[in-house]
Design a protein around this motif. Structure first.
Motif, PDB file in Angstrom:
ATOM      1  N   VAL A 184       0.826  -1.212   0.000  1.00  0.00           N
ATOM      2  CA  VAL A 184       0.000   0.000   0.000  1.00  0.00           C
ATOM      3  C   VAL A 184       0.858   1.259   0.000  1.00  0.00           C
ATOM      4  O   VAL A 184       0.407   2.324   0.423  1.00  0.00           O
ATOM      5  CB  VAL A 184      -1.007   0.016   1.178  1.00  0.00           C
ATOM      6  N   ALA A 185       2.083   1.135  -0.499  1.00  0.00           N
ATOM      7  CA  ALA A 185       2.956   2.310  -0.530  1.00  0.00           C
ATOM      8  C   ALA A 185       2.597   3.194  -1.721  1.00  0.00           C
ATOM      9  O   ALA A 185       2.641   2.744  -2.856  1.00  0.00           O
ATOM     10  CB  ALA A 185       4.407   1.863  -0.629  1.00  0.00           C
ATOM     11  N   GLY A 186       2.248   4.429  -1.464  1.00  0.00           N
ATOM     12  CA  GLY A 186       1.901   5.345  -2.561  1.00  0.00           C
ATOM     13  C   GLY A 186       0.528   5.015  -3.122  1.00  0.00           C
ATOM     14  O   GLY A 186      -0.165   4.113  -2.648  1.00  0.00           O
ATOM     15  N   TYR A 187       0.131   5.787  -4.139  1.00  0.00           N
ATOM     16  CA  TYR A 187      -1.193   5.572  -4.722  1.00  0.00           C
ATOM     17  C   TYR A 187      -1.181   4.395  -5.684  1.00  0.00           C
ATOM     18  O   TYR A 187      -0.177   4.140  -6.336  1.00  0.00           O
ATOM     19  CB  TYR A 187      -1.652   6.838  -5.448  1.00  0.00           C
ATOM     20  N   ASP A 188      -2.325   3.743  -5.782  1.00  0.00           N
ATOM     21  CA  ASP A 188      -2.430   2.551  -6.627  1.00  0.00           C
ATOM     22  C   ASP A 188      -2.661   2.976  -8.083  1.00  0.00           C
ATOM     23  O   ASP A 188      -3.762   2.843  -8.633  1.00  0.00           O
ATOM     24  CB  ASP A 188      -3.574   1.659  -6.119  1.00  0.00           C
ATOM     25  N   LEU A 189      -1.590   3.466  -8.710  1.00  0.00           N
ATOM     26  CA  LEU A 189      -1.729   3.901 -10.103  1.00  0.00           C
ATOM     27  C   LEU A 189      -1.947   2.707 -11.038  1.00  0.00           C
ATOM     28  O   LEU A 189      -2.423   2.878 -12.154  1.00  0.00           O
ATOM     29  CB  LEU A 189      -0.502   4.701 -10.557  1.00  0.00           C
ATOM     30  N   CYS A 190      -1.603   1.507 -10.566  1.00  0.00           N
ATOM     31  CA  CYS A 190      -1.878   0.325 -11.404  1.00  0.00           C
ATOM     32  C   CYS A 190      -3.372   0.273 -11.717  1.00  0.00           C
ATOM     33  O   CYS A 190      -3.776  -0.020 -12.837  1.00  0.00           O
ATOM     34  CB  CYS A 190      -1.480  -0.963 -10.678  1.00  0.00           C
ATOM     35  N   LYS A 191      -4.194   0.562 -10.717  1.00  0.00           N
ATOM     36  CA  LYS A 191      -5.645   0.510 -10.935  1.00  0.00           C
ATOM     37  C   LYS A 191      -6.055   1.602 -11.931  1.00  0.00           C
ATOM     38  O   LYS A 191      -6.876   1.379 -12.806  1.00  0.00           O
ATOM     39  CB  LYS A 191      -6.386   0.709  -9.615  1.00  0.00           C
ATOM     40  N   LEU A 192      -5.468   2.788 -11.760  1.00  0.00           N
ATOM     41  CA  LEU A 192      -5.859   3.899 -12.633  1.00  0.00           C
ATOM     42  C   LEU A 192      -5.532   3.593 -14.092  1.00  0.00           C
ATOM     43  O   LEU A 192      -6.304   3.899 -15.002  1.00  0.00           O
ATOM     44  CB  LEU A 192      -5.120   5.167 -12.186  1.00  0.00           C
ATOM     45  N   PHE A 193      -4.394   2.963 -14.333  1.00  0.00           N
ATOM     46  CA  PHE A 193      -3.988   2.676 -15.708  1.00  0.00           C
ATOM     47  C   PHE A 193      -4.736   1.464 -16.273  1.00  0.00           C
ATOM     48  O   PHE A 193      -4.914   1.357 -17.480  1.00  0.00           O
ATOM     49  CB  PHE A 193      -2.473   2.426 -15.767  1.00  0.00           C
ATOM     50  N   THR A 194      -5.154   0.565 -15.386  1.00  0.00           N
ATOM     51  CA  THR A 194      -5.904  -0.601 -15.867  1.00  0.00           C
ATOM     52  C   THR A 194      -7.276  -0.122 -16.350  1.00  0.00           C
ATOM     53  O   THR A 194      -8.003   0.521 -15.612  1.00  0.00           O
ATOM     54  CB  THR A 194      -6.059  -1.649 -14.735  1.00  0.00           C
TER      55      THR A 194
END
Ligand SMILES: Cc1cc2nc3c(=O)[nH]c(=O)nc-3n(C[C@H](O)[C@H](O)[C@H](O)COP(=O)(O)OP(=O)(O)OC[C@H]3O[C@@H](n4cnc5c(N)ncnc54)[C@H](O)[C@@H]3O)c2cc1C
Length: 1009
Positions: free
Chosen positions: A748-758
C-alpha cells in the motif's frame, strides 16, 4: 434548495464578511472562533469539539509517536453535511484530515498545522443489504466487525478482517486499503469495495463505481489514505460464509523452518485462506495475556494455517498441508477441534499487538512486505538488527503474503532512546526493500513513512502520484503532509509541488517567530483559493497548452494523420527505434475495423524495443505536436470512441520478454507485448496461471488486456484483471518513465496507479511492463453444459450461482451455441457452468449441479472434463468478425435477468443487428453482444439507445466496443460517466496535458480525454 441550506449559505456569507473585516488585525483566536461558529451552524453545537482538552484524543492515532493537535473536530451526520463543511473549509483555505476510529498506525488521521479533523464515527448506519446480489451499502463510520455480524444471519460476511476490526471503520479500511488475516486468498479491501460516495475537498460529491465506464477512480481512491477526499458511503461485496473450515496450528523449534514451510505450502499449489506466523516472544506475550489459547511457549514459532471451502475435499487439503508442515520441521500439527477452539486461536493472533505490552511498555510496530521466498533471510536479518541495537524484537505477521510486522519493543524509562529505535526501524525497512519488498503492506505511509517512500519510488514516480492527487484535490487541503515527501531534486515532481517545497523548507528551518506554525504561515501567505499544488511557471504554460489543446483535438488528429505520411517523421522515428520498428500498419494489420475508422492505409506503426525507446518516441511525439494510439497486438484499435486521425500507433509488439516468474512467490513480470497465451503457457509449466479470461483469439497481449481492463466469464470466481496487477511500468505522455506498485502481493505504498492505468485504454500512458500476482492452476476443472429454453436456464443458473461455488455461470445464445458446436436443439440456449478447484470438490459440485438441472429443471445436460477449448471458443467469439458491432452491459445480476429478455427480442430484429449472438454471466451481471452491422445504421443506433436507457435506468451501463464509423458517430461509446466526468478530465489533464495519448477515446466533445 432547502431552507436549511439557504440559511447556512446566508450565514456563511455574513460570517465571511465579519471574518474579512477582522482578518487584518484580529488575534488568531477570534478568526478561529468565526470558523468554528460556522462549522457549528452546519452540524450543530454538539458535533464540534474545539476545547484544548477535548482535542487531546485527536492529536494522534494508533501510533502515538506523532502528535498534532487539530484546530477543531467536526462530526458530520450525513454526506450533505460533510459537503457543506468541506465547502466552508475550502472557501477559507483551511486544511482537514478525515478520521474514522483513529486506529491507524501511520499517523494518517492527524490534522497537521492545526487543520480540522472530520470524524466519521457518527455516520455508522448500514443503509441497505442486498442479499441476492451480495452487496451492502453502509456509511463509512461503521465499525468493520459490525457489518459481518449484521449479515451473518444471511450466511454472508464482509471479508476484510484487520486485527483491529472490532474498532476500525469501513472508511478507514478503504482509505488504508486495509488487509487482514484472510486476504491471502480473498484479497484486501480494494477487492471488496465496489462503490463509494466521496466528498471532494471543494465540497463536491462524486460517486465512484467499479462497474461504471471510464477510469477506475475507485481503484485509485482506495488506499489514498484520506488525501483524495472523504468517503461517506460505501458499497461493499458480501461473501458466503464458507461451509467448511479447517484451522491448523503447527509449532516449530526453528523460525527458519517455519518460514520455509510457508513457501513450500504455496509452491505445492495450495492457497490457504490464511497463513500467519507468531514467534516465541509473541507466543509468550499472548499466553500471558487474556488471549491465551494454549500455544506452546517453548516453540520458536507457530504457524496458523486456515483452509476453507466446501466440505468435499477439504480434509484432503488439510492433510496435504499438515504433511508439508511436518516435512519442513513442524514438531506437531494440530487441527482446531471445534469452532470455539478455532475462535480462540484467531483471538490469540488478533490480540498479539495488544499483548506485546507485556514484553516492554513501549513498542514501535513496523509493517513491511517481502517476496514470500525471501522470508527466512529477511526475518533472520530483522533479529540481527534488533540485537545490534540492543532492542528486543518480536514478530507476528501475515506470512502467506510476506507481510512482516516486526515489533520493536523498548522502554523509555530504562533509557532506550527513540532515535535508536527509529534507526533500527529504518534498517529493517531498507533490508525489506533490498529483498525486493515494499515499505508497507497494510498500515500505510501517512506521516510516519513518507521519508521512506523514495526507497522504492523515483521522483518521476512520485510526481505522477502528486499529479493524480492534484486532480482530486487541486487546492491541496485534503490531509496535506501525508504519504509523499517533498521532492528534493529536479524534474516534474518539483514543478508539481513547487509550493510544497517552499512549505517544507519553512518547516525544516523552524518557525520564523515563536509559537508560529510555519505551514500555517505559508498557507496564509497563499492567496485565498490558490492551490498548495498550484503549478509553477512551467505548469502555467502547461495549463495554457492544455486549454488550447482541448479545443484543438480534431485539428491535432488530422494533423497527425497528414504528418505521419511525412518522410521526415518516418525517418526520425526510424532513428529512434530502428528501421524494423517503423512500418505502415496496412502492411501487416489489415484489420477492417481499424481501417474503417482510422484509415489503416495511412497509419504508421512505431514499435519500440524498450521502455527507453518508447520514452524517446513520446518526447518526439510531443515535440512534433502529434498524437498516438498505444496498442498491443492491435486487435482492438477502434475500441471506444474513434480516435480518428491519431494515425500513429505505438505498439508493444517488440517488447515480448517474460522478465521473471517466481513460482514460490506466485508472481510474474512480463513486458507488455507478451501475448496472454505465451504468458499462460510459461506459467503453466510451474502449475500456475493468471486467472483472467478476456476476449482473446490468441493474439491479445498482456499490455492490451490490462489497458482495456476487461475480464471474462470466469471473473465470477476469480475477479477482474484489476485484482491481479501488482506492479507496472509505463511511459507517460511527456516521456517520463514511471513505476507503480511493485513485485510483492501486498503493497500500500503510494497511490495505486496500477488501478488507474488498468482500463484506461491507452489514454494516460503507454504500459511497458506488468507484474501480476498469480494463482495455482486448479487441480481439476469441469464444465456442465445444460441446454433448454432461456427462461428455465436463467432460473437454474441463478440457483447454481448462489447455492454452489462455480467460477463461471454463463448463458450462451442459440446462434453462439451452434457456432461453438454445442449439441442443442432449435430454439435452445446453453448454460455453461464451470467448477474449478480440488478434484473432490469439483466432482461433488458437478454432481449436485447435474442433479439440480435434471431433476428440478428438466434440462438436458452434459459434462466436459477437457473444457479449455469450450471456454476458449467463447473468449474468441467477439474477435471473429471484423465488420461487426460489439457491445457489453454491466448490471446487478438480478437486473440482468430482465435485460436478457430484451436481448432475446433483438435476436429476431435483423434490421438493427444482423445475426446477433450474445452470452451473459448471470452470476456477476455481465452481457456481451456481437452482430454483423446492418445495412442501415440508424436502426442499430435506435436499438442501442433504447437498451442503454434501460441499462442506465437499472443503475448499470452499456458500452459500445466496436462498430462501423457511422454508428460510432451517432452513438457515444461510453454513455453516462455520472458525477465523475470532471474528475476524469482533471486526471487526464494532469497526466497528458497536451492530449497526446488516444485523444477523443473517452469524450467526443472536443475535450481532451
Ligand atoms: C491493534 C491494531 C491492529 C491492527 N491490525 C491491522 C491489520 O490487521 N490490517 C490492517 O490493514 N491494519 C491494521 N491496523 C491499522 C488500522 O486499524 C487500519 O489502518 C484501519 O483501516 C484504520 O481504520 P480507522 O477507522 O481506525 O481509520 P483512522 O485511523 O481513523 O484513519 C486512517 C486513515 O484513513 C483516513 N480516513 C479515515 N476515514 C476516512 C474516510 N471515511 N474517508 C477518507 N479517508 C478516511 C484517515 O485520514 C487516515 O489517513 C491495526 C491497528 C491496530 C491498532
Amino acid at each position: 434548495m432547502n431552507n436549511r441550506v439557504v440559511y447556512h449559505q446566508l450565514l456563511r456569507a455574513a460570517l465571511k464578511d465579519s471574518f474579512k473585516l477582522t482578518m487584518a488585525s484580529a488575534p488568531q483566536q477570534i478568526r478561529e472562533d468565526a470558523l468554528i461558529e460556522e462549522l457549528r451552524e452546519i452540524v450543530g453545537d454538539e458535533n464540534v469539539l474545539s476545547e484544548p482538552e477535548e482535542l487531546l484524543v485527536y492529536e494522534c492515532d494508533g501510533l502515538p509517536q506523532h502528535k498534532h493537535p487539530p484546530r477543531a473536530v467536526v462530526f458530520p451526520n450525513s454526506t450533505e453535511e460533510t459537503s457543506e463543511v468541506l465547502e466552508v473549509l475550502s472557501d477559507e483555505g483551511v486544511s482537514f484530515a478525515p478520521r474514522g476510529a483513529g486506529t491507524g498506525l501511520s499517523g494518517g488521521a492527524l490534522a497537521i498545522n492545526r487543520g480540522v479533523v472530520i470524524e466519521l464515527a457518527r455516520m455508522r448506519k448500514i443503509l441497505r443489504v442486498d442479499t441476492e446480489n451480495r452487496l451492502a451499502v453502509v456509511q463509512t463510520g461503521l465499525v468493520n466487525a459490525q457489518l459481518s455480524r449484521a449479515v451473518a444471519p444471511y450466511g454472508l460476511y464482509y471479508v476484510p478482517d484487520p486485527s483491529s476490526q472490532p474498532a476500525c471503520t469501513i472508511g478507514g479500511n478503504i482509505a488504508e486499503n486495509a488487509g487482514g488475516i484472510h486476504c491471502l486468498k480473498y484479497g484486501t479491501t480494494t477487492d471488496h469495495v465496489v462503490g463509494a460516495r466521496v466528498v471532494l475537498s471543494d465540497g463536491s460529491i462524486v460517486d465512484l463505481d467499479v462497474n461504471s465506464p471510464g477510469y477506475d477512480l475507485l481503484g485509485v481512491f482506495v488506499g489514498s489514505e484520506g488525501t483524495f477526499g472523504i468517503a461517506t458511503e460505501a458499497t461493499v461485496k458480501l461473501t458466503p460464509i464458507p461451509p467448511a473450515v479447517r484451522t491448523l496450528l503447527a509449532d516449530f523449534t526453528d523460525v527458519d523452518d517455519a518460514s520455509r514451510a510457508v513457501s513450500a505450502i504455496i509452491a505445492a499449489g495450495m492457497l490457504p485462506a490464511a497463513l500467519e506466523m507468531m514467534d516465541n516472544a509473541i507466543i509468550r506475550a499472548v499466553e500471558a495475556s487474556v488471549f491465551a489459547a494454549g500455544l506452546p511457549i517453548d516453540a520458536e514459532a507457530v504457524l496458523l494455517v486456515e483452509l476453507d471451502g466446501i466440505d468435499a475435499g477439504i480434509d484432503d487439503e488439510a492433510e496435504k498441508a499438515a504433511a508439508i508442515l511436518k516435512e519442513h520441521g513442524a514438531r506437531s500439527v494440530r487441527s482446531a477441534t471445534d469452532e470455539n477452539e478455532r475462535k480462540k486461536l484467531w483471538a490469540a493472533r488478533k490480540g498479539a499487538f495488544g499483548a506485546v505490552g507485556r514484553l516492554l511498555p513501549d513498542v514501535m510496530i513496523q509493517d513491511a512486505v517481502v517476496p514470500r521466498s525471501r522470508l527466512p533471510e529477511v526475518l533472520a536479518e530483522t533479529y540481527r538488527i534488533g540485537a545490534r541495537y540492543n532492542l528486543q524484537l518480536a514478530n507476528v505477521f501475515h506470512a502467506g503474503d510476506g507481510n512482516l510486522h516486526p515489533l520493536i519493543c523498548f522502554d523509555l524509562r530504562r533509557g532506550d532512546d527513540l532515535e535508536r529505535v527509529r534507526q533500527a526501524g529504518r534498517e529493517i525497512m531498507e533490508t525489506c526493500v533490498r529483498a525486493g519488498g515494499s515499505i508497507t503492506g497494510e498500515h500505510g505511509v501517512g506521516l510516519d513513512k513518507s521519508s521512506y517512500l523514495p526507497l522504492i519510488f523515483s521522483e518521476a514516480d512520485m510526481s505522477a502520484m502528486l499529479q493524480v492527487r492534484a486532480a482530486f484535490d487541486p487546492k491541496g487541503l485534503c490531509n496535506p503532509g501525508k504519504i509523499i515527501p517533498t521532492p528534493q531534486g529536479c524534474g516534474e515532481a518539483r514543478a508539481v509541488a513547487t509550493r510544497s517545497v517552499s512549505v517544507s523548507r519553512a518547516v525544516a528551518t523552524g518557525p520564523s517567530r515563536p509559537g508560529a506554525d510555519p505551514m500555517n504561515e505559508t498557507l496564509e501567505a497563499l492567496p485565498r483559493g490558490q492551490s498548495l499544488f498550484a503549478h509553477s511557471a512551467g505548469d502555467a504554460t502547461r495549463m495554457a497548452i492544455t486549454a488550447s489543446s482541448r479545443n484543438s483535438t480534431e485539428q491535432k488528429q488530422s494533423l497527425t494523420a497528414t504528418r505521419v505520411n511525412d518522410a521526415r517523421i518516418k525517418r526520425e522515428l526510424s532513428l529512434l527505434v530502428g528501421a524494423e520498428g517503423v512500418r505502415r500498419l496496412s502492411d501487416t494489420n489489415p484489420s477492417a475495423a481499424f481501417g474503417n475508422n482510422l484509415g489503416a492505409e495511412r497509419a504508421l506503426e512505431v514499435a519500440p524495443a524498450s521502455a527507453q525507446q518508447a520514452s524517446e518516441v513520446m518526447e518526439f511525439v510531443v515535440r512534433e505536436n502529434l498524437a498516438v494510439n498505444p496498442a498491443g497486438a492491435g486487435t482492438w484499435l477502434d475500441v471506444g470512441n474513434s480516435t480518428t486521425g491519431a494515425a500513429l500507433v505505438l505498439t508493444a509488439r517488440r517488447m515480448k520478454t517474460i522478465v521473471r516468474h517466481e513460482p514460490a512467490d506466485l508472481v510474474a513480470t512480463a513486458e507488455a507485448g507478451v501475448t496472454l497465451v505465451d504468458f499462460q503457457t510459461q506459467l503453466a509449466q510451474a502449475g500456475q496461471w493468471l486467472p483472467i479470461d478476456p476476449s482473446d483469439d490468441g493474439r491479445a497481449t498482456v499490455g492490451g488486456v490490462i489497458a482495456s481492463g476487461l475480464g471474462g466469464p470466469q471473473s465470477l470466481g476469480f475477479g477482474l484483471p484489476r485484482s491481479f496487477v501488482i506492479g507496472m511500468r509505463a511511459v507517460l505522455a511527456d516521456g517520463r518513465q514511471i513505476k507503480a506498485g511493485g513485485k510483492v502481493v501486498k503493497n500500500v505504498a503510494g497511490y495505486d496507479l496500477c488501478k488507474l492505468f488498468t482500463g484506461s485504454y491507452g489514454t494516460l500512458g503507454f504500459v511497458t511492463e506488468l507484474t501480476f500476482k498469480l494463482r495455482p492452476l486448479p487441480e481439476e476443472t469441469r464444465t456442465v453444459v445444460a441446454c433448454g429454453p432461456v427462461g428455465s436456464l436463467i432460473v437454474a443458473g441463478r440457483k447454481i450461482a448462489t447455492q454452489f461455488f462455480p467460477v463461471a455461470v454463463e448463458i450462451v445464445s442459440e446462434r453462439l451455441v451452434s457456432e461453438m458446436k454445442i449439441d442443442a436443439k432449435r430454439g435452445e440456449c446453453a448454460l455453461l457452468i464451470r467448477f474449478a478447484g480440488s478434484s473432490r470438490g469439483v466432482i461433488s459440485q458437478t454432481a449436485q449441479a447435474l442433479k439440480l438441472l435434471r431433476e428440478e429443471h428438466n434440462n438436458r445436460c452434459d459434462t466436459f472434463d477437457e473444457d479449455e477449448r469450450l471456454w476458449g471458443k467463447l473468449s474468441a467469439a467477439p474477435l471473429q468478425f471484423s465488420e461487426h458491432i460489439s457491445w457489453r452491459v454491466k448490471l446487478r445480476p438480478t437486473d440482468l435477468v430482465s435485460f436478457i429478455n430484451d436481448i432475446a427480442e433483438l435476436e429476431a430484429d435483423d434490421a438493427s443487428h444482423v445475426s446477433l449472438r450474445w452470452h451473459a454471466g448471470i452470476g456477476d451481471g455481465h452481457l456481451r453482444a456481437m452482430a454483423r452491422a446492418p445495412m442501415y445504421h440508424r436502426e442499430a443506433v435506435r436499438a442501442l439507445e433504447r437498451l442503454r436507457r434501460k441499462a442506465e435506468n437499472l443503475g448499470g451501463s452499456l458500452i459500445l466496443e466496436s462498430a462501423p464509423m457511422e454508428i460510432k458517430r451517432e452513438f457515444d461509446a461510453w454513455g453516462d460517466f455520472g458525477s465523475t466526468v470532471e474528475l476524469m478530465k482533471r486526471v487526464k489533464q494532469e497526466l497528458d496535458p497536451q492530449n497526446v495519448l488516444s485523444p477523443g477515446r473517452f469524450f467526443t466533445d472536443g475535450e481532451s480525454v
